[in-house]
Design an enzyme around this catalytic site. Structure first.
Site, mmCIF file in Angstrom:
data_model
loop_
_atom_site.group_PDB
_atom_site.id
_atom_site.type_symbol
_atom_site.label_atom_id
_atom_site.label_comp_id
_atom_site.label_asym_id
_atom_site.label_seq_id
_atom_site.Cartn_x
_atom_site.Cartn_y
_atom_site.Cartn_z
ATOM 1 N N PHE A 1 -25.287 10.299 -59.995
ATOM 2 C CA PHE A 1 -24.325 11.292 -60.472
ATOM 3 C C PHE A 1 -23.813 10.869 -61.838
ATOM 4 C CE2 PHE A 1 -21.981 14.968 -58.677
ATOM 5 C CZ PHE A 1 -22.923 15.364 -57.744
ATOM 6 N N HIS B 1 -16.996 21.893 -65.909
ATOM 7 C CA HIS B 1 -18.256 21.383 -65.370
ATOM 8 C C HIS B 1 -19.397 21.980 -66.197
ATOM 9 C CE1 HIS B 1 -21.509 20.647 -62.558
ATOM 10 N NE2 HIS B 1 -20.708 19.973 -61.766
ATOM 11 N N ARG C 1 -19.027 14.577 -67.307
ATOM 12 C CA ARG C 1 -18.944 16.036 -67.450
ATOM 13 C C ARG C 1 -18.292 16.498 -68.744
ATOM 14 N NH1 ARG C 1 -17.349 17.226 -61.184
ATOM 15 N NH2 ARG C 1 -19.441 16.768 -60.436
ATOM 16 N N LEU D 1 -13.951 14.219 -53.638
ATOM 17 C CA LEU D 1 -13.985 14.220 -52.167
ATOM 18 C C LEU D 1 -13.458 12.867 -51.695
ATOM 19 C CD1 LEU D 1 -17.470 15.873 -51.482
ATOM 20 C CD2 LEU D 1 -15.227 16.932 -51.257
ATOM 21 N N GLN E 1 -10.932 19.767 -66.197
ATOM 22 C CA GLN E 1 -12.367 19.499 -66.355
ATOM 23 C C GLN E 1 -13.202 20.768 -66.353
ATOM 24 O OE1 GLN E 1 -14.886 17.476 -63.081
ATOM 25 N NE2 GLN E 1 -14.791 16.017 -64.755
ATOM 26 N N GLU F 1 -23.845 19.243 -59.711
ATOM 27 C CA GLU F 1 -24.337 18.173 -60.570
ATOM 28 C C GLU F 1 -25.529 17.461 -59.918
ATOM 29 O OE1 GLU F 1 -21.356 15.896 -62.648
ATOM 30 O OE2 GLU F 1 -22.514 14.072 -62.313
ATOM 31 N N ARG G 1 -12.528 13.248 -64.581
ATOM 32 C CA ARG G 1 -12.981 12.764 -63.278
ATOM 33 C C ARG G 1 -14.498 12.621 -63.254
ATOM 34 N NH1 ARG G 1 -15.095 15.230 -58.549
ATOM 35 N NH2 ARG G 1 -14.837 17.344 -59.320
ATOM 36 N N HIS H 1 -13.426 23.680 -63.653
ATOM 37 C CA HIS H 1 -13.861 23.127 -62.379
ATOM 38 C C HIS H 1 -12.808 22.322 -61.650
ATOM 39 C CE1 HIS H 1 -16.657 21.629 -59.440
ATOM 40 N NE2 HIS H 1 -16.476 20.374 -59.809
ATOM 41 N N LEU I 1 -20.751 27.214 -59.032
ATOM 42 C CA LEU I 1 -21.285 25.904 -59.348
ATOM 43 C C LEU I 1 -22.758 25.752 -58.981
ATOM 44 C CD1 LEU I 1 -20.075 23.339 -60.575
ATOM 45 C CD2 LEU I 1 -20.177 22.364 -58.302
ATOM 46 N N GLY J 1 -5.287 17.419 -46.879
ATOM 47 C CA GLY J 1 -4.288 17.811 -45.886
ATOM 48 C C GLY J 1 -4.732 17.456 -44.474
HETATM 49 C C1 LIG Z 1 -17.820 24.346 -56.103
HETATM 50 C C2 LIG Z 1 -17.239 22.975 -56.053
HETATM 51 C C3 LIG Z 1 -18.037 21.879 -55.791
HETATM 52 C C4 LIG Z 1 -17.489 20.605 -55.745
HETATM 53 N N1 LIG Z 1 -18.306 19.547 -55.483
HETATM 54 C C5 LIG Z 1 -17.775 18.302 -55.367
HETATM 55 C C6 LIG Z 1 -18.594 17.204 -54.996
HETATM 56 O O1 LIG Z 1 -19.791 17.320 -54.751
HETATM 57 N N2 LIG Z 1 -18.016 15.987 -54.911
HETATM 58 C C7 LIG Z 1 -16.688 15.793 -55.147
HETATM 59 O O2 LIG Z 1 -16.223 14.674 -55.034
HETATM 60 N N3 LIG Z 1 -15.892 16.840 -55.481
HETATM 61 C C8 LIG Z 1 -16.407 18.080 -55.584
HETATM 62 N N4 LIG Z 1 -15.596 19.136 -55.909
HETATM 63 C C9 LIG Z 1 -14.146 18.926 -55.996
HETATM 64 C C10 LIG Z 1 -13.573 18.785 -54.582
HETATM 65 O O3 LIG Z 1 -14.255 19.630 -53.706
HETATM 66 C C11 LIG Z 1 -12.090 19.139 -54.519
HETATM 67 O O4 LIG Z 1 -11.385 18.530 -55.551
HETATM 68 C C12 LIG Z 1 -11.492 18.667 -53.188
HETATM 69 O O5 LIG Z 1 -12.281 19.114 -52.115
HETATM 70 C C13 LIG Z 1 -10.073 19.159 -53.052
HETATM 71 O O6 LIG Z 1 -9.634 18.928 -51.745
HETATM 72 P P1 LIG Z 1 -8.138 19.267 -51.352
HETATM 73 O O7 LIG Z 1 -8.001 18.881 -49.927
HETATM 74 O O8 LIG Z 1 -7.227 18.662 -52.329
HETATM 75 O O9 LIG Z 1 -8.002 20.841 -51.545
HETATM 76 P P2 LIG Z 1 -8.814 22.106 -50.988
HETATM 77 O O10 LIG Z 1 -9.988 21.728 -50.200
HETATM 78 O O11 LIG Z 1 -8.994 23.009 -52.146
HETATM 79 O O12 LIG Z 1 -7.796 22.753 -49.978
HETATM 80 C C14 LIG Z 1 -6.611 23.382 -50.394
HETATM 81 C C15 LIG Z 1 -5.895 23.886 -49.175
HETATM 82 O O13 LIG Z 1 -4.606 24.328 -49.534
HETATM 83 C C16 LIG Z 1 -4.342 25.562 -48.929
HETATM 84 N N5 LIG Z 1 -3.348 26.267 -49.756
HETATM 85 C C17 LIG Z 1 -3.314 26.407 -51.092
HETATM 86 N N6 LIG Z 1 -2.224 27.116 -51.473
HETATM 87 C C18 LIG Z 1 -1.557 27.416 -50.337
HETATM 88 C C19 LIG Z 1 -0.370 28.137 -50.039
HETATM 89 N N7 LIG Z 1 0.364 28.715 -51.006
HETATM 90 N N8 LIG Z 1 0.002 28.233 -48.753
HETATM 91 C C20 LIG Z 1 -0.730 27.690 -47.749
HETATM 92 N N9 LIG Z 1 -1.871 27.011 -47.971
HETATM 93 C C21 LIG Z 1 -2.271 26.875 -49.246
HETATM 94 C C22 LIG Z 1 -5.680 26.248 -48.851
HETATM 95 O O14 LIG Z 1 -5.695 27.244 -47.859
HETATM 96 C C23 LIG Z 1 -6.576 25.069 -48.478
HETATM 97 O O15 LIG Z 1 -6.550 24.855 -47.098
HETATM 98 C C24 LIG Z 1 -16.115 20.420 -55.976
HETATM 99 C C25 LIG Z 1 -15.309 21.518 -56.233
HETATM 100 C C26 LIG Z 1 -15.864 22.773 -56.305
HETATM 101 C C27 LIG Z 1 -14.966 23.924 -56.649
#
Ligand SMILES: Cc1cc2nc3c(=O)[nH]c(=O)nc-3n(C[C@H](O)[C@H](O)[C@H](O)COP(=O)(O)OP(=O)(O)OC[C@H]3O[C@@H](n4cnc5c(N)ncnc54)[C@H](O)[C@@H]3O)c2cc1C
Length: 600
Positions: free
Chosen positions: A141, A256, A300, A415, A254, A269, A409, A367, A266, A20
């Site tokens: 990784f 993890h 994974r 990221l 997925q 990895e 994935r 995950h 978590l 976003g």
């Molecule tokens: C613990 C952990 C470790 C990870 N490590 C890695 C890594 O090392 N490398 C990698 O590539 N990926 C990793 N991932 C996966 C990766 O972090 C996520 O898939 C990615 O960051 C998702 O980004 P996003 O912008 O789609 O969503 P998010 O960062 O989850 O953001 C979602 C946003 O939506 C908003 N939102 C949701 N619902 C609503 C609503 N109803 N109204 C208003 N706002 C809302 C939230 O407030 C938030 O701002 C990891 C995930 C986890 C859980």
């Protein structure tokens, strides 16, 4: 509703994670004047900030020391040496990781853009870890054939999110922190805005825009053991589905391999990337049996299934036999303190183990959601298998299915996906808005349905006693874990589906105790639970229909991948009788990357 109660922007982005925020920032950078971003959390609390391990890109900064094998130490690549990595290799690894369900045109865009986006972060001031000569540090990784996870210790997501958030502020993006999106306004495949609650006041407000972008993240909270933050309740996918948008490939979830035992938090990895072992009760490195080549660094889906098999066959650890040991002791204190300080802290706090000299109990944890809102590589949401666009609606990041991850994935590709396609969506939105997109007229009061739902939750329960949404959420997580988890079969999926439908029915009687307006977390919890119930039904139906095993979808009654019948994406549309499924072809370059058997 008085016009003053309606908020209007050129563009509204829902979600302040990487996807976003990149979209908002890039749209402003490309000349849109007025972008508002809604987030139900403070933007910097988005789950992107919890990512630990790294972001993939074939930068060619490090290589294995010659003669030390696939798990030996790494060294920086001398400037005049042959590169070991390329976007083509990254592409092949991603396609193989996806079990050939990823769309190869979108994957190509992602892996090519990867190099540029990591340098874009660097130029914005992102504090990556470094090689001795000052280049961005890289680690191994799972499923990647070279070390291409670019990292900042085990805080990668945190530093990326802070970097891009600063840039968005600098570009003048307006953030609505702690605003909760409730509904999408879509009529005749044209998106006109959203309806959201200002959590602080409880006001429910229509927000109109020429374009809306969803970056609402994942939905691991439908399972009992999950690495996902409490906010990851899949609101975005449920809202889109309710508005008539199909959901794609929802059966692929997925697990993890290394969630902290009983907590699911978590253990990155990166632990295995840095050389950690997995041990069963007998102290065996059991991955020898399942992936002799890649061992702990197999993808994974494979590692999680191997762990679960060890557990199911009685070789698990801890008193209930539901754990596996992660052994990092041989890495030594210095490496752990430099590369894995956060995971050490987490293990110390939650299970009382110091990974420097102790074995850490872990277990597979829900995950990542491969499925989601179908979109093309410009983030344009599509309404059907033919690719008909929903005008003015965009999605990227974990809530979207573009589909670069297919059935599974690879770590560090998410990221990347959120950043690359967030940015592309931002540019596409800018083009759409600057090309003359107009605010669309909205019929009636778009806030009325949400008002009604909330009034219903606050009304007196029938017979004086309502259902507790928290109890319904617990029951859902239980059945999803047992019946729609790592291993699935027809009987279990049917049980899951029956349970979910019964819980949906019971939800009609759910009521909240807190009837105040300000910061009503009781109401928000109820709405999130309703969202969990909505998309879980889609997961169960999609998984039941897919009679094969591919990537993260492992059917014990159909253990083989079946390309003849199932090399296709699932689309689920909402109907009064439940999800109606249709299918969409996978984009494959049959000459370069034809489907192969997936072995590690
Ligand atoms: C613990 C952990 C470790 C990870 N490590 C890695 C890594 O090392 N490398 C990698 O590539 N990926 C990793 N991932 C996966 C990766 O972090 C996520 O898939 C990615 O960051 C998702 O980004 P996003 O912008 O789609 O969503 P998010 O960062 O989850 O953001 C979602 C946003 O939506 C908003 N939102 C949701 N619902 C609503 C609503 N109803 N109204 C208003 N706002 C809302 C939230 O407030 C938030 O701002 C990891 C995930 C986890 C859980």
């Amino acid at each position: 509703m008085a016009p003053s109660d309606v908020i209007t922007h050129d563009v509204i982005v829902v979600g302040a994670g990487l996807a976003g925020t990149w979209a908002a920032m890039s749209a402003m950078e490309a000349g849109v004047r007025d972008v508002g971003v809604l987030s139900k959390l403070h933007p910097l609390r988005s789950h992107s900030g919890a990512a630990q391990g790294g972001i993939a890109a074939a930068l060619n900064n490090v290589r294995p020391v010659a003669g030390t094998g696939p798990r030996g130490p790494l060294e920086q690549i001398p400037p005049d040496a042959e590169p070991i990595d390329s976007w083509e290799l990254h592409m092949f690894d991603t396609i193989k990781g996806s079990d050939w369900l990823g769309d190869q045109d979108a994957i190509e865009i992602m892996v090519k853009d990867a190099i540029d986006i990591v340098y874009a972060y660097e130029h914005m001031g992102c504090v990556f870890s470094r090689t001795p000569d000052g280049r961005i540090a890289q680690r191994r990784f799972g499923g990647h054939s070279t070390p291409r996870a670019n990292y900042a210790a085990d805080w990668t997501g945190h530093v990326l999110l802070h970097t891009i958030h600063e840039q968005a502020l600098k570009h003048g993006v307006k953030f609505y922190s702690e605003w909760f999106a409730l509904d999408l306004i879509v009529e005749d495949r044209v998106c006109k805005g959203v309806v959201a609650m200002n959590i602080q006041t409880g006001a429910i407000i229509p927000m109109r825009a020429k374009a809306v972008m969803f970056g609402t993240g994942g939905y691991g909270r439908a399972w009992k053991i999950t690495s996902n933050a409490t906010a990851n309740t899949g609101d975005g996918v449920a809202i889109a589905y309710n508005a008539g948008i199909p959901l794609m490939d929802m059966e692929f979830v997925q697990f993890h391999p290394t969630g902290l035992y009983r907590h699911g938090i978590l253990m990155s990895e990166a632990c295995r990337g840095e050389g950690g072992y997995l041990l069963n009760k007998a102290g065996e490195r059991f991955m020898e049996r399942y992936a002799p080549d890649k061992m702990e660094l197999a993808p994974r889906d494979l590692v999680s299934r191997s762990e679960q098999r060890e557990i199911d066959e009685g070789r698990g650890v801890e008193e209930d036999g539901q754990g596996i040991y992660l052994d990092l002791r041989h890495l030594g204190r210095d490496k752990i303190m430099e590369r894995l300080p956060q995971v050490r802290d987490i293990a110390l706090k939650f299970v009382g183990v110091d990974i420097i000299d102790g074995l850490c109990p872990i277990q597979p944890t829900a995950h990542y959601s491969m499925g989601g809102i179908p979109a093309n590589a410009d983030g344009q949401v599509i309404a059907d298998a033919e690719g008909t666009p929903v005008i003015g609606l965009y999605a990227a990041g974990e809530c979207a299915c573009i589909s670069v991850h297919g059935a599974n994935r690879l770590g560090t590709n998410s990221l990347l996906d959120a950043s690359v396609f967030g940015r592309r969506a931002g540019y596409a939105i800018a083009e759409f808005v600057k090309g003359g997109a107009a605010l669309q007229p909205v019929e009636g009061d778009p806030a009325a349905p949400a008002q009604r739902r909330i009034a219903h939750l606050m009304s007196d329960p029938p017979g004086g006693k309502g259902e507790s949404w928290a109890a319904l959420a617990r029951a859902l997580k239980e059945t999803m874990t047992v019946n729609a988890g790592i291993f699935r079969d027809e009987a279990r999926l049917k049980t899951a589906l029956a349970d979910i439908r019964a819980l949906q029915e019971r939800f009609e009687r759910a009521r909240v105790m807190d009837r105040s307006r300000r910061f009503n977390t009781d109401v928000l919890g109820a709405i999130e639970t309703e969202n969990l119930l909505i998309f879980s039904e889609v997961i169960a139906v999609s998984a039941l229909e897919r009679t094969e095993s591919r990537g993260a979808h492992a059917r014990t009654d159909y253990p083989k991948r079946d390309d003849e019948n199932w090399l296709r994406h699932t689309l689920a549309h909402k109907t009064p009788d439940g999800p109606a499924l249709s299918y969409k072809g996978v984009t494959i370059d049959w000459e370069k990357y034809p489907p192969q058997e997936r072995k590690y």
